[in-house]
Scaffold this motif. Structure first.
Motif, PDB file in Angstrom:
ATOM      1  N   ARG A  85     -26.050   4.218  17.906  1.00  0.00           N
ATOM      2  CA  ARG A  85     -27.483   3.978  17.737  1.00  0.00           C
ATOM      3  C   ARG A  85     -28.232   5.283  17.475  1.00  0.00           C
ATOM      4  O   ARG A  85     -29.084   5.362  16.583  1.00  0.00           O
ATOM      5  CB  ARG A  85     -28.041   3.273  18.974  1.00  0.00           C
ATOM      6  CG  ARG A  85     -29.512   2.903  18.864  1.00  0.00           C
ATOM      7  CD  ARG A  85     -29.939   1.922  19.945  1.00  0.00           C
ATOM      8  NE  ARG A  85     -29.618   2.401  21.287  1.00  0.00           N
ATOM      9  CZ  ARG A  85     -28.689   1.865  22.070  1.00  0.00           C
ATOM     10  NH1 ARG A  85     -27.962   0.845  21.636  1.00  0.00           N
ATOM     11  NH2 ARG A  85     -28.475   2.354  23.276  1.00  0.00           N
TER      12      ARG A  85
ATOM     13  N   GLY B 274     -26.405   4.184  13.145  1.00  0.00           N
ATOM     14  CA  GLY B 274     -25.548   3.044  12.825  1.00  0.00           C
ATOM     15  C   GLY B 274     -24.301   3.447  12.071  1.00  0.00           C
ATOM     16  O   GLY B 274     -24.182   4.577  11.572  1.00  0.00           O
TER      17      GLY B 274
ATOM     18  N   ASP C 240     -24.106   3.526  22.186  1.00  0.00           N
ATOM     19  CA  ASP C 240     -25.308   4.343  22.282  1.00  0.00           C
ATOM     20  C   ASP C 240     -25.250   5.515  21.308  1.00  0.00           C
ATOM     21  O   ASP C 240     -26.258   5.886  20.690  1.00  0.00           O
ATOM     22  CB  ASP C 240     -25.499   4.859  23.706  1.00  0.00           C
ATOM     23  CG  ASP C 240     -25.971   3.771  24.665  1.00  0.00           C
ATOM     24  OD1 ASP C 240     -26.201   2.629  24.201  1.00  0.00           O
ATOM     25  OD2 ASP C 240     -26.091   4.055  25.874  1.00  0.00           O
TER      26      ASP C 240
END
Length: 400
Positions: A168, A172, A165
């Protein structure tokens, strides 16, 4: 990661384990063993169940095999301790929410305070935490290091933010990333080589299951176990779950720290030193052992008996456990009991057997869902890592 149902099951198991631990603290053998000249617990771990623990050194504390009990969840008061460096000052817990974890090797690198992490969605994973050298004391070669038996392991719940998470949110990982690297917050004494820092790299795929955690069994992580924040890498040996984590980086190469390059390697028994080209100690292989009955149980009565123990598959779930009462000549499938808390947790097993008068060699072996079965023989290596031999972990009992 666990589903909400599994989390609820884990919390119920934790409550049961805590109650069992409280009830067992009065058992004589533990207190008797502690009274016979055992080392005292160090200050940072003084809250642990002294009678259940074996203090090898201030940084290495093991749970007695006879104290493991029947619960799935290991109470923090009975969880082993292994520190590669002296823990930081306990003051870091006083203002724990201000602790920062720097995330690097992503498109938008930045630090997160613990307070910020706590505002993000969390997950809980139940997993086996096991020292790489658990079972080292069973090697006939007597490798250097703590002579752990089976007690450098426990099954515990960690709560925190999934690393995936964070990745993200930060856009990335870098294209060149091949490893997840965690750096610990221990203080390196002046004049000591910086490469002595606790910094471990694991294959990038492990980031899919990793957590940045701040709770252990539903409570703030104590200093002895890496609080205020610890990197958790389920299915991998404990050294890879870096304590007091201050930096998480996605790197193209493994860390140059000695703990990565020349320690925790599966080197040949006759090697002059550990070589970075030797396999690193990463994932845990399938393993099981019997916790009851044990030789210290005294002479058993002939007839029906119950064998109990724990089994796990590392990164894979347990499929089956077998037990033997004749040193591996014959095997019987045991029953898996208690809650299934996910593929990283251990499973309790029981088997009803008949024992005739005499001596019996009791053994267990586990098979995971990929078909990997716990081997009879250990992998001989210089440092005594990853001992999964069912023969080494077997016990001999006397029956009258």
């Amino acid at each position: 990661m666990t589903s909400q149902h599994a989390v609820d099951s884990a919390r119920r198991a934790l409550l049961g384990a805590s109650a069992s631990a409280a009830a067992l603290t009065g058992l004589g053998p533990w207190q008797h063993a502690f009274a016979q000249g055992a080392r005292p617990l160090p200050g940072y771990a003084a809250w642990k169940d002294a009678g259940a623990m074996i203090v090898h050194s201030p940084n290495t504390i093991e749970l007695r095999r006879s104290a493991m009990g029947d619960g799935v969840i290991t109470p923090a008061s009975q969880l082993y301790v292994r520190n590669n460096l002296t823990p930081p000052n306990a003051d870091i817990l006083t203002h724990g929410d201000a602790w920062q974890v720097q995330i690097e090797g992503v498109r938008k690198p930045r630090p997160f305070t613990l307070a910020e992490l706590k505002k993000m969605p969390t997950e809980t994973v139940t997993m086996v935490l096991q020292c790489s050298g658990n079972g080292r004391g069973m090697f006939p070669s007597k490798p250097a290091g703590t002579p752990w038996q089976v007690g450098a392991a426990g099954c515990v719940m960690w709560t925190g933010v999934p690393v995936r998470d964070l990745v993200r949110v930060l856009g990335g990982t870098d294209a060149a990333a091949k490893f997840l690297t965690g750096t610990g917050g221990e203080v390196i004494p002046p004049g000591v080589d910086p490469k002595s820092r606790v910094e471990r790299s694991v294959p990038l795929l492990a980031a899919n299951d990793a957590l940045v955690a701040w709770e252990l069994n539903g409570q703030p992580i104590p200093l002895a176990h890496g609080g205020p924040v610890r990197l958790i890498v389920p299915g991998f040996t404990g050294v890879n779950s870096v304590k007091y984590v201050k930096r998480i980086a996605f790197t193209a190469t493994e860390s140059d720290a000695s703990i990565q390059q020349t320690d925790y390697r599966m080197s040949a028994p006759d090697a002059k030193g550990m070589n970075p080209s030797d396999p690193s100690v990463w994932e845990m292989p399938p393993k099981s052992w019997i916790n009851s009955p044990l030789p210290e149980s005294g002479t058993l009565r002939a007839g029906a008996a119950v064998i109990k123990g724990v089994a796990f598959g590392g990164t894979k779930a347990v499929k089956q456990v077998e037990v033997s009462t004749d040193g591996g000549a014959t095997w019987k499938v045991a029953s898996l009991v208690g809650p299934d808390l996910g593929r990283f947790a251990w499973r309790e097993f029981v088997a009803n057997v008949d024992l005739s008068a005499g001596t019996h060699r009791l053994a267990s072996r586990v098979t995971d869902v990929m078909g990997r079965t716990q081997p009879e023989a250990r992998i001989e290596n210089k440092a005594g890592y990853l001992n999964t031999s069912w023969r080494d972990h077997s016990v001999t009992v006397t029956v009258a």
